[in-house]
Enzyme design. Sequence first.
Site, mmCIF file in Angstrom:
data_model
loop_
_atom_site.group_PDB
_atom_site.id
_atom_site.type_symbol
_atom_site.label_atom_id
_atom_site.label_comp_id
_atom_site.label_asym_id
_atom_site.label_seq_id
_atom_site.Cartn_x
_atom_site.Cartn_y
_atom_site.Cartn_z
ATOM 1 N N SER A 113 0.784 -1.212 -0.196
ATOM 2 C CA SER A 113 -0.239 -0.025 0.009
ATOM 3 C C SER A 113 0.773 1.197 -0.270
ATOM 4 C CB SER A 113 -0.892 -0.003 1.170
ATOM 5 O OG SER A 113 -1.667 -1.173 1.236
ATOM 6 N N LYS A 188 -6.710 1.546 -3.651
ATOM 7 C CA LYS A 188 -6.455 0.711 -2.147
ATOM 8 C C LYS A 188 -6.694 1.833 -1.350
ATOM 9 C CE LYS A 188 -5.383 -2.354 0.794
ATOM 10 N NZ LYS A 188 -4.106 -3.130 0.761
ATOM 11 N N LYS A 257 -2.019 4.395 8.311
ATOM 12 C CA LYS A 257 -1.231 4.829 7.223
ATOM 13 C C LYS A 257 -2.008 5.000 5.812
ATOM 14 C CE LYS A 257 0.817 2.026 4.161
ATOM 15 N NZ LYS A 257 1.383 0.914 3.625
#
Length: 317
Positions: A113, A188, A257
């Site tokens: 990611s 994502k 995050k």
Amino acid sequence: MTAGPETATIKIVPLPGKTVGHIGLGAMGRPIAQNFVASGQSTVVFDADPASQERFLDGHTGIRGAAGPADFADCDVVVLVLPTSDIVDSVVLSDDGLLKHLRPGSTIIDMGSSIPTRTQALAAAAAEKGIAVVDAPVSGGVARARQAALAVMVGGDAAAVDSVVPLLKATGSEVIHVGPVGSGHAAKALNNLMAANNVLIAAEALLVGRKFGIDPATLLGVLNASSGRNQATETKFEKFVLSRSFDSGFAARLMRKDIGIALDLAHDQEISPLLGEAVGRLWNAAVDELDPAADQTDVVRYLEELHHVSLGDPADH
């Protein structure tokens, strides 16, 4: 009549005649690599933790372990399953990184990611060496990774993407080409912003219901039979929250995050997402209070303490 021998299963190698490198054997990287190996793909693996790499090699025959980037020089494709863009850049762009060793025509696939704009910058640097970059982050967690049933969202040039789709299908039941390089990482992050919101809003609904006197399992059943259902209510809460195991396999800090990446992306597009920013503030507050190794579902524990009510046994509140 005597039964004949069973027909042998024919293994279809995703990229026949090619060698795939795989860097990162963590919670997600390990089962993804296992899927590649199980498909019969010629594979070279590396992890920054020598013990993790050795355990993987001990469990799989016919693959090679790497000592560093130079050992990927003969790879046609190198897959990265790494936690941050900083680590990706270090592995690829450092003085002894992959770009120094990979040959023109090879492809790097970032399945972590990462930050979309940094993925675009990485692709530009790689293109100068004749190397393609495809971003292919996944959704589904460790359980679906073990089943080779991940959703894979892919960004990159159409020709580069097409060349690696067979490999991605070895670990994903759905492979979706989202758009140009960086698009997969953007998708994502946006997906995980929604997933985080689903955890929070489901927890708040169940906590209110518990306070009113409704059994959480009963209310969860109502939600899953009604329009409020989502992936969190259908999967996370029964398996990991009501069971009190809190072990979905995805860290709360990693979700933070991804939320940050999604919010930065929104701000780059000159959008201030009111609900998204509220999710970010609440998730940040929870992670700041939780153990560094806390699971994403541990955020529900934070909310339980905040509101002085538990979704566990009634004796807990």
